[in-house]
Design a protein around this motif. Structure first.
Motif, mmCIF file in Angstrom:
data_model
loop_
_atom_site.group_PDB
_atom_site.id
_atom_site.type_symbol
_atom_site.label_atom_id
_atom_site.label_comp_id
_atom_site.label_asym_id
_atom_site.label_seq_id
_atom_site.Cartn_x
_atom_site.Cartn_y
_atom_site.Cartn_z
ATOM 1 N N LYS A 40 26.824 2.735 13.453
ATOM 2 C CA LYS A 40 27.767 2.234 12.443
ATOM 3 C C LYS A 40 27.085 2.085 11.084
ATOM 4 N N PHE A 41 25.848 1.611 11.100
ATOM 5 C CA PHE A 41 25.096 1.470 9.862
ATOM 6 C C PHE A 41 24.963 2.834 9.174
ATOM 7 N N TYR A 42 24.593 3.841 9.939
ATOM 8 C CA TYR A 42 24.454 5.183 9.376
ATOM 9 C C TYR A 42 25.788 5.687 8.829
ATOM 10 N N LYS A 43 26.851 5.481 9.596
ATOM 11 C CA LYS A 43 28.176 5.943 9.171
ATOM 12 C C LYS A 43 28.586 5.304 7.851
ATOM 13 N N ASN A 44 28.205 4.063 7.625
ATOM 14 C CA ASN A 44 28.614 3.335 6.427
ATOM 15 C C ASN A 44 27.711 3.570 5.213
ATOM 16 N N LEU A 45 26.651 4.335 5.377
ATOM 17 C CA LEU A 45 25.819 4.680 4.231
ATOM 18 C C LEU A 45 26.587 5.596 3.289
ATOM 19 N N LYS A 46 26.254 5.535 2.036
ATOM 20 C CA LYS A 46 26.873 6.435 1.064
ATOM 21 C C LYS A 46 26.398 7.865 1.342
ATOM 22 N N PRO A 47 27.298 8.837 1.148
ATOM 23 C CA PRO A 47 26.908 10.234 1.407
ATOM 24 C C PRO A 47 25.629 10.658 0.682
ATOM 25 N N LYS A 48 25.422 10.167 -0.511
ATOM 26 C CA LYS A 48 24.217 10.530 -1.267
ATOM 27 C C LYS A 48 22.952 10.098 -0.516
ATOM 28 N N ILE A 49 22.988 8.926 0.080
ATOM 29 C CA ILE A 49 21.834 8.437 0.843
ATOM 30 C C ILE A 49 21.664 9.272 2.112
ATOM 31 N N LYS A 50 22.772 9.561 2.800
ATOM 32 C CA LYS A 50 22.701 10.378 4.012
ATOM 33 C C LYS A 50 22.155 11.771 3.691
ATOM 34 N N LYS A 51 22.581 12.330 2.575
ATOM 35 C CA LYS A 51 22.083 13.656 2.188
ATOM 36 C C LYS A 51 20.574 13.598 1.928
ATOM 37 N N GLY A 52 20.111 12.487 1.379
ATOM 38 C CA GLY A 52 18.686 12.321 1.127
ATOM 39 C C GLY A 52 17.859 12.202 2.398
ATOM 40 N N MET A 53 18.498 11.827 3.477
ATOM 41 C CA MET A 53 17.802 11.682 4.757
ATOM 42 C C MET A 53 17.727 13.000 5.526
ATOM 43 N N ARG A 54 18.310 14.050 4.986
ATOM 44 C CA ARG A 54 18.395 15.326 5.696
ATOM 45 C C ARG A 54 17.027 15.853 6.110
ATOM 46 N N THR A 55 16.015 15.626 5.310
ATOM 47 C CA THR A 55 14.695 16.137 5.652
ATOM 48 C C THR A 55 14.152 15.490 6.932
ATOM 49 N N SER A 56 14.562 14.266 7.201
ATOM 50 C CA SER A 56 14.129 13.593 8.429
ATOM 51 C C SER A 56 14.883 14.094 9.647
ATOM 52 N N PHE A 57 16.169 14.391 9.486
ATOM 53 C CA PHE A 57 17.010 14.756 10.625
ATOM 54 C C PHE A 57 17.156 16.264 10.825
ATOM 55 N N LEU A 58 16.883 17.055 9.810
ATOM 56 C CA LEU A 58 16.981 18.514 9.852
ATOM 57 C C LEU A 58 18.410 19.058 9.841
ATOM 58 N N TYR A 59 19.403 18.202 9.974
ATOM 59 C CA TYR A 59 20.792 18.656 10.014
ATOM 60 C C TYR A 59 21.605 17.862 8.998
ATOM 61 N N ASN A 60 22.713 18.423 8.565
ATOM 62 C CA ASN A 60 23.583 17.740 7.622
ATOM 63 C C ASN A 60 24.107 16.438 8.212
ATOM 64 N N TYR A 61 24.354 15.493 7.339
ATOM 65 C CA TYR A 61 24.731 14.158 7.792
ATOM 66 C C TYR A 61 26.031 14.128 8.591
ATOM 67 N N GLU A 62 26.943 15.070 8.323
ATOM 68 C CA GLU A 62 28.198 15.082 9.087
ATOM 69 C C GLU A 62 27.926 15.298 10.570
ATOM 70 N N TYR A 63 26.931 16.123 10.878
ATOM 71 C CA TYR A 63 26.563 16.369 12.267
ATOM 72 C C TYR A 63 25.873 15.146 12.872
ATOM 73 N N ILE A 64 24.922 14.585 12.138
ATOM 74 C CA ILE A 64 24.189 13.424 12.648
ATOM 75 C C ILE A 64 25.155 12.274 12.925
ATOM 76 N N GLU A 65 26.063 12.037 12.011
ATOM 77 C CA GLU A 65 27.052 10.964 12.188
ATOM 78 C C GLU A 65 27.905 11.206 13.440
ATOM 79 N N SER A 66 28.382 12.417 13.604
ATOM 80 C CA SER A 66 29.188 12.773 14.766
ATOM 81 C C SER A 66 28.364 12.665 16.050
ATOM 82 N N TRP A 67 27.124 13.115 16.009
ATOM 83 C CA TRP A 67 26.269 13.098 17.192
ATOM 84 C C TRP A 67 25.900 11.668 17.587
#
Length: 159
Positions: A40-67
């Motif tokens: 839930k915390f991840y889902k509620n982050l602003k998209p800009k912050i989630k996009k900045g985390m892409r290097t850690s997760f390797l996938y776009n935030y829409e996928y990480i949130e869904s997964w």
């Protein structure tokens, strides 16, 4: 800032309560979170912050949130002694274009495929597959793999 409930009896929580008037650094808050809270915390982050985390997760935030949402659902079923065998999942996770298209997306195999993409340690993943193979071999007469969404070539997909 909301106060932390005393369900968690960790010493560092008591120390922060006493010394910092119930104000906690972020690492303490995360340490006290369960998997659902983190999702839930991840889902509620602003998209800009989630996009900045892409290097850690390797996938776009829409996928990480869904997964995360999907794995929380499966985890909760397991934690409450629910049945995954022959169960249709109520959510539909987003799939990468490189993932197999012939998946029965409402069965447990799809979240397992997702875990493959989330697991960065190949040794851990290969051990997981080996244990699953041993379980299927042991209970093979009682398991119909199609009832859990496993295609015939499931080992090729997961390796």
């Amino acid at each position: 800032m909301p106060t932390i409930k005393d369900k968690n009896r960790e010493l560092f929580i008591s120390w922060y309560k006493e010394n910092y008037n119930n104000k906690f650094p972020f690492w303490v808050v995360v340490e006290m979170c369960n998997f659902n809270d983190i999702s839930k915390f991840y889902k509620n982050l602003k998209p800009k912050i989630k996009k900045g985390m892409r290097t850690s997760f390797l996938y776009n935030y829409e996928y990480i949130e869904s997964w995360l949402h999907t794995t929380v659902l499966v985890r909760n079923i397991c934690a409450h002694n629910g049945r995954l065998y022959n169960r249709r999942l109520v959510i539909t996770p987003k799939l990468l274009s490189e993932m197999p298209r012939n998946l029965n997306i409402k069965r447990i195999f799809t979240p397992i495929v997702i875990l493959k993409y989330l697991c960065s340690d190949k040794t851990v993943w290969n051990e997981f597959i080996k244990r699953m193979e041993l379980t299927f071999h042991k209970y093979g007469e009682s398991i119909e793999l199609e009832l859990i969404g496993f295609p015939v070539n499931w080992q090729d997909i997961l390796k």
